[in-house]
Design a protein around this motif. Structure first.
Motif, short mmCIF file in Angstrom:
data_model
loop_
_atom_site.label_atom_id
_atom_site.label_comp_id
_atom_site.label_asym_id
_atom_site.label_seq_id
_atom_site.Cartn_x
_atom_site.Cartn_y
_atom_site.Cartn_z
N ARG A 228 0.83 -1.22 0.00
CA ARG A 228 0.00 0.00 0.00
C ARG A 228 0.85 1.26 0.00
NH1 ARG A 228 -3.16 -3.13 3.28
NH2 ARG A 228 -2.20 -2.33 5.16
N LEU A 229 1.87 1.30 0.85
CA LEU A 229 2.72 2.48 0.92
C LEU A 229 3.45 2.72 -0.39
CD1 LEU A 229 3.93 4.79 2.61
CD2 LEU A 229 5.76 3.19 3.28
N ALA A 230 4.00 1.67 -0.97
CA ALA A 230 4.72 1.81 -2.25
C ALA A 230 3.77 2.27 -3.35
CB ALA A 230 5.37 0.48 -2.63
N PHE A 231 2.58 1.73 -3.38
CA PHE A 231 1.60 2.11 -4.40
C PHE A 231 1.21 3.58 -4.24
CE2 PHE A 231 -2.66 2.49 -6.20
CZ PHE A 231 -2.46 1.95 -7.45
N GLU A 232 0.99 4.02 -3.00
CA GLU A 232 0.61 5.41 -2.75
C GLU A 232 1.73 6.38 -3.09
OE1 GLU A 232 -0.50 5.48 1.36
OE2 GLU A 232 -2.34 4.34 1.01
N LYS A 233 2.95 6.03 -2.76
CA LYS A 233 4.08 6.95 -2.95
C LYS A 233 4.68 6.91 -4.35
CE LYS A 233 4.40 8.40 1.35
NZ LYS A 233 4.19 9.79 1.71
N MET A 234 4.63 5.73 -5.01
CA MET A 234 5.36 5.56 -6.25
C MET A 234 4.49 5.29 -7.47
SD MET A 234 8.07 3.00 -4.47
CE MET A 234 9.40 2.97 -5.62
N GLY A 235 3.25 4.93 -7.27
CA GLY A 235 2.40 4.55 -8.39
C GLY A 235 2.50 3.05 -8.66
N ARG A 236 1.63 2.57 -9.52
CA ARG A 236 1.51 1.12 -9.74
C ARG A 236 2.76 0.49 -10.34
NH1 ARG A 236 -2.45 -1.02 -14.17
NH2 ARG A 236 -0.65 -0.44 -15.36
N ASP A 237 3.21 0.98 -11.48
CA ASP A 237 4.32 0.33 -12.17
C ASP A 237 5.64 0.45 -11.40
OD1 ASP A 237 2.61 -0.46 -14.20
OD2 ASP A 237 3.01 1.32 -15.41
#
Length: 104
Positions: A51-60
């Protein structure tokens, strides 16, 4: 001519060999699908990292970051985060640093 019905002998008396037992196919993936490989704590850490990575960096970018080996972390960030609380803290810091360095 006789009108009596014929008697059909079946089984060992007729010289037949017994039928082989039916082959039971085992479902290879049934037990794997019902058992979780992660403990509740490990699954929680994994979910928080994703969740944190998706929120901060986007999906890809988050998919690439979490699944590729990272020398600074000593392995795949997703595995490091799942393994321990200290690993999760290290991955959280790496995600924040990575997101700050690379704009979306």
């Amino acid at each position: 001519m006789s009108t009596a019905p014929e008697t059909l002998v079946v089984g060992e008396d007729a010289g037949d060999t017994p039928a082989p037992a039916p082959v039971v196919k085992r479902r290879q993936f049934r037990t794997a699908a019902t058992k979780s490989k992660l403990s509740v704590e490990e699954a929680d850490r994994q979910g928080r990292a994703v969740r944190l990575a998706f929120e901060k960096m986007g999906r890809d970018a988050s998919r690439a970051f979490l699944n590729e080996p990272d020398a600074a972390l000593g392995g795949r960030p997703l595995d490091v985060a799942t393994a321990s609380a200290s690993g999760m803290a290290a991955v959280e810091a790496a995600i924040v640093a990575h997101a700050a360095a690379a704009p979306r």
